[in-house]
Write a protein that holds these residues in place. Structure first.
Motif, PDB file in Angstrom:
ATOM      1  N   ASP A 101      17.032   8.641 -10.410  1.00 54.39           N
ATOM      2  CA  ASP A 101      15.760   7.956 -10.634  1.00 54.39           C
ATOM      3  C   ASP A 101      14.936   8.854 -11.568  1.00 54.39           C
ATOM      4  OD1 ASP A 101      13.623   6.217 -10.449  1.00 54.39           O
ATOM      5  OD2 ASP A 101      12.880   7.044  -8.564  1.00 54.39           O
ATOM      6  N   THR A 102      14.157   8.258 -12.440  1.00 55.52           N
ATOM      7  CA  THR A 102      13.491   9.067 -13.467  1.00 55.52           C
ATOM      8  C   THR A 102      12.000   8.742 -13.564  1.00 55.52           C
ATOM      9  OG1 THR A 102      13.890   7.405 -15.170  1.00 55.52           O
ATOM     10  CG2 THR A 102      15.598   9.079 -14.872  1.00 55.52           C
ATOM     11  N   SER A 103      11.305   9.551 -14.365  1.00 56.86           N
ATOM     12  CA  SER A 103       9.916   9.248 -14.731  1.00 56.86           C
ATOM     13  C   SER A 103       9.944   8.711 -16.157  1.00 56.86           C
ATOM     14  CB  SER A 103       9.080  10.522 -14.640  1.00 56.86           C
ATOM     15  OG  SER A 103       9.552  11.451 -15.576  1.00 56.86           O
ATOM     16  N   PRO A 104       8.835   8.147 -16.632  1.00 57.42           N
ATOM     17  CA  PRO A 104       8.911   7.521 -17.967  1.00 57.42           C
ATOM     18  C   PRO A 104       8.815   8.527 -19.128  1.00 57.42           C
ATOM     19  CG  PRO A 104       7.085   6.643 -16.637  1.00 57.42           C
ATOM     20  CD  PRO A 104       7.554   7.876 -15.982  1.00 57.42           C
ATOM     21  N   PHE A 105       9.447   9.688 -19.023  1.00 53.94           N
ATOM     22  CA  PHE A 105       9.339  10.708 -20.083  1.00 53.94           C
ATOM     23  C   PHE A 105      10.703  11.296 -20.426  1.00 53.94           C
ATOM     24  CE2 PHE A 105       5.636  11.007 -17.249  1.00 53.94           C
ATOM     25  CZ  PHE A 105       4.679  10.487 -18.110  1.00 53.94           C
ATOM     26  N   PHE A 106      10.821  11.763 -21.673  1.00 55.82           N
ATOM     27  CA  PHE A 106      12.041  12.461 -22.095  1.00 55.82           C
ATOM     28  C   PHE A 106      11.807  13.970 -22.000  1.00 55.82           C
ATOM     29  CE2 PHE A 106      12.560   8.358 -24.284  1.00 55.82           C
ATOM     30  CZ  PHE A 106      13.836   8.033 -23.877  1.00 55.82           C
ATOM     31  N   HIS A 107      11.605  14.496 -20.811  1.00 50.06           N
ATOM     32  CA  HIS A 107      11.407  15.944 -20.668  1.00 50.06           C
ATOM     33  C   HIS A 107      12.765  16.656 -20.634  1.00 50.06           C
ATOM     34  CE1 HIS A 107      12.473  14.936 -16.605  1.00 50.06           C
ATOM     35  NE2 HIS A 107      11.328  14.314 -16.385  1.00 50.06           N
TER      36      HIS A 107
END
Ligand SMILES: Nc1ncnc2c1ncn2[C@@H]1O[C@H](COP(=O)(O)OP(=O)(O)OP(=O)(O)O)[C@@H](O)[C@H]1O
Ligand SMILES: [Mg+2]
Length: 390
Positions: free
Chosen positions: A256-262
């Motif tokens: 599951d991810t957050s809406p960022f390309f970190h």
């Protein structure tokens, strides 16, 4: 038919232009790109899911520095193309780790393609023999907008894999600051990914097992840190190692991810087998999905690994699936309906995929889970066929 072999070309030499042109249009190859200097190709080399790197050199001695620079970014086998005849180059290159072949130009295109095919198969054998006989698949659930349904999709999909498909499944919460995958599963974890990455010593599967929270449905979870400020200690390199280890212990890893390309997300993309891009029937989400597709292309993420999921697909909001497909120029792979069972399940900490299996939402999730597993099988067969031939 075999999947086209993804290649990237670096360097330059006499006759490269002609062969590059031929490789870029060859049906057996997926030509990702070319950079004259290795330093300019780091993103594509690291994130391009490459099967072979072709490096061209004008030098008559072995280009050790350039080969080492490529090796830092990717484990893909390297095929060297050289223009000048040189026995020194040939001898050194054939001893060098990771160099699969050396070809002196000019060559017929088919000879070069044959060498690339051989290198790609040898590379696969290396992976299979490298002690990591098991290789779980990484399924990453992403959307560039908050609230589109990433966590709902990831938790239900992971629970479904564990409970209904009998797969050893890990749910990894990479929404590092505000992850709520554990809460949606009704869990109060004591340990999180933060505790794992700050613990001393080398990370291996035994250690990973010590930081897992278990759900009664059979699913293992590695939750997000409890405090947002702890997120930054989960670095790209820690995550890369974690995923390598997890792949040995699990059949499936759902992220599951957050809406960022970190950074940690980039490490995940490098290893992602299937990216589920969650879309909704609203214009801002579609705009951002388009932008993310451009970013993924810049990162050389293979478009064939992206599957589009339309969440709340049955909502009457003045937009249809066909309009989404038209706007993004893609096919929607899966539709998930809007269903009251979802917020009910979220508030009870009981994912409908396992707690309300008769709901429309749960049925849609099972379709996604089954399709992803079916999609896996031909790939494996192809791999064994390739190994047998090699
Ligand atoms: N198919 C659906 N039917 C009904 N409600 C839904 C559906 N999908 C998501 N929701 C609701 O939308 C809310 C947001 O979903 P979710 O938390 O999965 O989004 P997210 O993309 O993970 O957001 P964030 O980026 O903030 O983490 C959930 O609490 C859930 O109740
Ligand atoms: Mg979320």
């Amino acid at each position: 038919m075999n999947e086209p072999i993804r290649i990237y070309v670096t360097g330059s030499c006499e006759g490269l232009d002609r062969i590059r042109e031929a490789l870029s249009t060859h049906p057996d190859l997926d030509f990702v790109g070319w950079s004259e200097h290795v330093a300019e190709a780091t993103a594509a080399l690291a994130g391009g899911h490459l099967r072979v790197v072709v490096h061209a050199t004008r030098s008559t001695s072995f280009p050790g520095g350039e080969v080492a620079a490529i090796r830092e970014q990717t484990r893909a086998p390297i095929v060297i193309l050289a223009s000048g005849e040189s026995t020194a180059l040939l001898e050194e290159a054939l001893d060098a780790e990771g160099v699969a072949d050396v070809l002196l130009l000019p060559q017929l295109t088919e000879n070069v393609v044959f060498a690339l095919r051989k290198a790609a198969h040898a590379g696969r054998r290396l992976v299979a023999e490298g002690g990591t006989s098991r290789q779980g698949r990484i399924i990453t659930v992403f959307s560039p907008k908050g609230g589109t349904g990433k966590t709902v999709t990831a938790t239900n999909l992971a629970a479904s894999f564990a409970k209904h498909e009998g797969k050893r499944t890990l749910l990894l919460d990479l929404d590092l600051q505000f992850g709520d995958a554990a809460i949606m599963l009704g869990l109060e974890p004591e340990k999180t990914i933060y505790d794992l990455v700050v613990a001393p010593g080398e990370l291996d599967s035994e250690k990973l097992a010590g930081y897992i929270t278990k759900h009664t449905c059979g699913l293992d979870i590695l939750p997000a840190p409890l405090r947002p400020e702890d997120a930054e200690l989960v670095t790209e390199s820690k995550l890369a190692r974690l995923l390598e280890v997890a792949r040995e212990s699990y059949d499936l890893i759902v992220v599951d991810t957050s809406p960022f390309f970190h950074g940690p997300m980039l490490a995940t993309l490098d290893r992602t087998d299937e990216l589920l891009m969650v879309c909704g029937l609203d214009v801002p989400t579609l705009k951002n999905v388009r932008l993310s597709m451009q970013t993924l292309e810049l990162l050389s993420f293979p478009a064939s690994r992206i599957k589009f999921v339309l969440n709340r697909a049955n909502s009457k909001v003045g937009m249809k699936k066909s309009e989404v497909e038209g706007a993004l120029d893609v096919k929607i792979g899966f539709e998930i309906p809007s269903d009251r069972a979802v917020p009910l399940g979220v508030n009870r900490g009981a994912p409908p995929a396992i707690a309300d299996t008769g709901s429309d939402f749960a049925k849609a999730i099972r379709v996604v889970a089954k399709s992803l597993l079916v999609a896996e099988q031909p790939k494996k067969k192809r791999m064994f066929a390739a190994l047998a031939r090699a």
